[in-house]
Enzyme design. Structure first.
Site, PDB file in Angstrom:
ATOM      1  N   SER A  87       0.214   3.944   8.391  1.00 54.00           N
ATOM      2  CA  SER A  87      -0.993   3.510   7.688  1.00 54.00           C
ATOM      3  C   SER A  87      -0.731   2.451   6.622  1.00 54.00           C
ATOM      4  O   SER A  87      -1.668   1.814   6.149  1.00 54.00           O
ATOM      5  CB  SER A  87      -1.687   4.713   7.043  1.00 54.00           C
ATOM      6  OG  SER A  87      -0.889   5.237   5.995  1.00 54.00           O
ATOM      7  N   LYS A 157      -0.993   5.402  -0.423  1.00 56.99           N
ATOM      8  CA  LYS A 157      -1.982   4.344  -0.168  1.00 56.99           C
ATOM      9  C   LYS A 157      -1.927   3.333  -1.312  1.00 56.99           C
ATOM     10  O   LYS A 157      -1.241   3.529  -2.314  1.00 56.99           O
ATOM     11  CB  LYS A 157      -3.405   4.931  -0.087  1.00 56.99           C
ATOM     12  CG  LYS A 157      -3.606   6.051   0.928  1.00 56.99           C
ATOM     13  CD  LYS A 157      -3.558   5.573   2.347  1.00 56.99           C
ATOM     14  CE  LYS A 157      -3.788   6.735   3.323  1.00 56.99           C
ATOM     15  NZ  LYS A 157      -3.556   6.321   4.743  1.00 56.99           N
TER      16      LYS A 157
END
Length: 302
Positions: A87, A157
């Site tokens: 990701s 993230k």
């Protein structure tokens, strides 16, 4: 007369030697001796020589100190984390090991826009993710910080917006923060769009929370996909473990993780920039009302 004789003597005459004794006639100890205990070479005052401790006896102490230091470093300074997914490509690859700064949050530092952060699952983000059961060695190494924990469900993230920001992304458009467009070419995965798979907003990020997205936008279940959960997809800063600062392993991928320049553009901090003006207006209102009241009172008296 015998040749070589001097003054009628057969032996050389004796000459008195110069007195080299200390002044006052003090006695000088013979060479190698001393009148002060312990000054004699090799004299230790009668105590037996100290035996050096065996290395094998010191080894458990050294190991114990090393483990305590490792635990303190993991708790307060830095901790290693493993990247479990794609990701964050291409910034981070699956299997990379990153070092996370855990020190600055202890001094009240809050996550900032553009930083790559590790945070605990806020609840429901990883409910379908199965974590392998670690063995005893893995648990021990994770406990002291020499190996990432396989039991905790952590995510990594990039921070896009912080408390007080308004963030938005329309189809085929860029991500905007407080009305300013972000230029994400330097870190977004090649070929990805900023948000075509999941447009969103506008979203006002609550104070004490952050809005996060993965760099591989079309392969990241980030804040956009959890807006139905408490917090509407935002993450509490209390859940943030720390900022990832370095890719430490493998050595061929060693690199720092700086904040991209687009997050430093002027005007991005629009909410903060408006705060002084708002405070100025709030402070001026009482003064205006007070002056107006004085003028009114003066006219009435006249």
């Amino acid at each position: 007369m015998a040749v070589g004789a001097r003054s009628g003597h057969d032996e050389p005459e004796d000459r008195p030697e110069r007195d080299e004794s200390p002044a006052g006639g003090a006695a000088v100890p013979p060479e190698g001796e001393s009148d002060t205990p312990g000054d004699t070479p090799g004299d230790d005052g009668g105590r037996p020589p100290r035996r050096q401790r065996s290395f094998w006896l010191e080894l458990p102490l050294l190991v114990g100190i090393a483990l305590v230091l490792a635990l303190l470093i993991k708790t307060f300074l830095v901790q290693a984390f493993s990247i479990p997914s794609d990701s964050m490509q291409n910034t981070l690859q699956r299997g990379d090991r990153v070092l996370v700064d855990k020190l600055t949050p202890w001094f009240g530092s809050e996550p900032e826009r553009g930083e790559v952060v590790v945070f605990h699952d806020p609840g429901g983000w990883l409910e379908d993710t199965v974590t392998p059961e670690p063995n005893a060695v893995q648990k021990f190494l994770s406990f002291i910080g020499l190996m990432p924990s396989s039991e905790e469900k952590d995510l990594i993230k990039r921070v896009i917006a912080v408390g007080g920001d308004t963030v938005e992304c329309k189809e085929n458009g860029p991500v905007t923060v407080n009305g300013k467009s972000l230029d994400e070419k330097s870190f977004i995965f090649p070929g990805n769009t900023p948000c075509n798979d999941k447009p969103f907003g506008p979203i006002k990020v609550p104070d004490g929370r952050i809005f996060v997205m993965g760099d591989h936008r079309q392969n990241s279940l980030d804040s956009r996909y959890h807006q139905e959960l408490p917090g509407e997809g935002t993450v509490s800063t209390d859940e943030v473990v720390g900022r990832a600062v370095v890719v430490a392993w493998p050595l061929g991928r060693w690199a720092t993780l700086p904040v991209p320049d687009t997050f430093d553009q002027p005007g991005l901090n629009a909410a903060a920039a408006m705060a002084p003006a708002a405070l100025g207006v709030a402070g001026a209102v009482p003064l205006v009302l007070w002056r107006r009241r004085r003028l009114t009172a003066g006219r009435t008296a006249g």
